[in-house]
Design an enzyme around this catalytic site. Structure first.
Site, PDB file in Angstrom:
ATOM      1  N   GLY A 185      21.718  46.731  33.577  1.00 34.58           N
ATOM      2  CA  GLY A 185      22.235  46.744  31.978  1.00 34.58           C
ATOM      3  C   GLY A 185      21.078  47.441  31.663  1.00 34.58           C
ATOM      4  CD  GLU A 195      40.977  47.414  33.427  1.00 34.96           C
ATOM      5  OE1 GLU A 195      40.155  46.723  32.521  1.00 34.96           O
ATOM      6  OE2 GLU A 195      41.587  48.851  32.585  1.00 34.96           O
ATOM      7  CE  LYS A 222      37.115  47.254  33.192  1.00 36.59           C
ATOM      8  NZ  LYS A 222      36.542  47.009  32.420  1.00 36.59           N
ATOM      9  N   GLY A 233      30.198  51.168  30.730  1.00 36.21           N
ATOM     10  CA  GLY A 233      30.487  51.247  31.757  1.00 36.21           C
ATOM     11  C   GLY A 233      31.084  52.657  32.797  1.00 36.21           C
ATOM     12  CG  ASP A 234      34.670  52.209  31.863  1.00 38.27           C
ATOM     13  OD1 ASP A 234      34.897  51.689  32.787  1.00 38.27           O
ATOM     14  OD2 ASP A 234      35.823  51.362  30.970  1.00 38.27           O
TER      15      ASP A 234
HETATM   16  O1  RIB Z   1      35.493  49.084  30.363  1.00 34.43           O
HETATM   17  C1  RIB Z   1      35.712  49.210  28.436  1.00 34.43           C
HETATM   18  C2  RIB Z   1      37.753  49.507  29.206  1.00 34.43           C
HETATM   19  O2  RIB Z   1      37.766  47.502  29.242  1.00 34.43           O
HETATM   20  C3  RIB Z   1      38.405  49.016  27.868  1.00 34.43           C
HETATM   21  O3  RIB Z   1      38.541  50.672  26.716  1.00 34.43           O
HETATM   22  C4  RIB Z   1      39.458  47.964  27.964  1.00 34.43           C
HETATM   23  O4  RIB Z   1      41.093  48.447  27.931  1.00 34.43           O
HETATM   24  C5  RIB Z   1      39.283  46.967  28.735  1.00 34.43           C
HETATM   25  O5  RIB Z   1      40.754  48.368  30.055  1.00 34.43           O
END
Ligand code: RIB
Length: 311
Positions: free
Chosen positions: A209, A134, A38, A238-239
């Site tokens: 969404g 994360e 992410k 989303g990222d």
């Molecule tokens: O948001 C998508 C990401 O979530 C992926 O690229 C995976 O690596 C996880 O971190």
């Protein structure tokens, strides 16, 4: 300048007719790897949005999985501040993508779990710090507090969902969540607008969404409908939204304009396989936004506002 502090993974991806249920085995298609994580996806999206120098603080292992991630980020012009914890493996993610482009993801954090407060680089020259969840929560909290003290705008994408302490929330200027994450943080009662209002941060964006997204900034609300595309893989959409949003805000665009840019970039990210591989460049987003729309945008906006319970 924008600093992204967060995760970097190598994604191991297989397409299958559907995502397996517990105990089920599904025969999928060819296996592919993509640069992901992410944090890294958001840094790359911020850099590709253009106009804003982007740095990333990340942790990678001393293994072969690190190289494609570094190449992807450097190729997009991201300046890397890399921590290499001794003996740790590069983070990995195991992703199944179904025929509708939806996914299920399991992450093995590896080196991402080793990022600590002491790894934060000097903050001079940065206007925004963008983070996700994360990497360890105490690290996120320490970075947020240091950035707040240094006068940066702190943006947190609270994904994957987890409980956040008041100390962290007090340091966040802009929170970005999906509906599940919003209700996990704000409670399940009332409308989306009620949930946005209950959170203590000065600004909150919720992605909804295919409906679009809604934001509260101070007492004001914004709504942006989604753009319709042929969906291949939603991984990283989303990222892309978060990185593009912060790039636009760092360029001093209004929240309304930033939401439109981010939504268009996120839609385009759904049209190709992979996370970083599908993040569009600024020129692609510009061309996409200049195309005539084939949907009744006024009606979609009304439906979005009603769904979210906007005043
Ligand atoms: O948001 C998508 C990401 O979530 C992926 O690229 C995976 O690596 C996880 O971190």
């Amino acid at each position: 300048m924008v600093l992204v502090a967060g995760s970097a993974n190598l994604d191991f991806v297989v397409r299958a007719p559907h995502i397996p249920a517990p105990g089920e085995t599904v025969l999928g298609g060819a296996f592919q790897t993509f640069a992901g994580g992410k944090g890294a996806n958001q840094a790359l999206a911020c850099a590709r949005a253009g106009g804003m120098a982007t740095h990333m603080l990340l942790a990678l292992g001393e293994d072969a999985f690190a190289a494609p991630i570094e190449a992807s980020l450097r190729g997009a012009g991201v300046t890397l501040h890399t921590v290499r914890p001794h003996g740790a493996a590069t983070g990995t993610a195991f992703i199944c993508v179904d025929d509708h482009g939806e996914n299920a993801i399991t992450v093995a954090p590896g080196a991402n779990a080793c990022l600590q407060a002491a790894h934060l680089p000097p903050l001079q020259g940065f206007s925004h710090l963008l983070m996700q969840l994360e990497i360890p929560l105490p690290t996120v909290t320490a970075y947020a507090r240091a950035a707040q003290t240094a006068g940066l705008r702190v943006v947190l994408n609270a994904a994957p969902a987890q409980a956040l302490g008041p100390e962290l929330l007090a340091a966040v200027d802009l929170l970005v969540v999906n509906e599940g994450e919003l209700r996990a943080l704000a409670g399940n009662q009332g409308s989306v607008a009620d949930c946005l209002t209950r959170l203590p941060c000065p600004a909150v964006v919720v992605t909804l969404g295919a409906r679009g997204c809604v934001a509260r900034q101070g007492d004001g609300f914004y709504a942006q409908t989604s753009f319709h595309v042929q969906v291949v893989d939603t991984t990283g959409a989303g990222d892309t939204f978060c990185g593009s949003l912060v790039a636009a805000l760092a360029r001093q665009h209004t929240m309304g304009h930033a939401l439109r840019q981010a939504s268009a970039a996120a839609a385009l990210a759904c049209t190709q396989m992979g996370a970083q591989s599908s993040v569009p460049h600024a020129a692609d987003v510009l061309a996409f936004l200049s195309q005539p729309s084939h949907v009744d945008e006024a009606q979609a906006l009304l439906a979005l506002r009603q769904f979210a319970g906007l005043p």
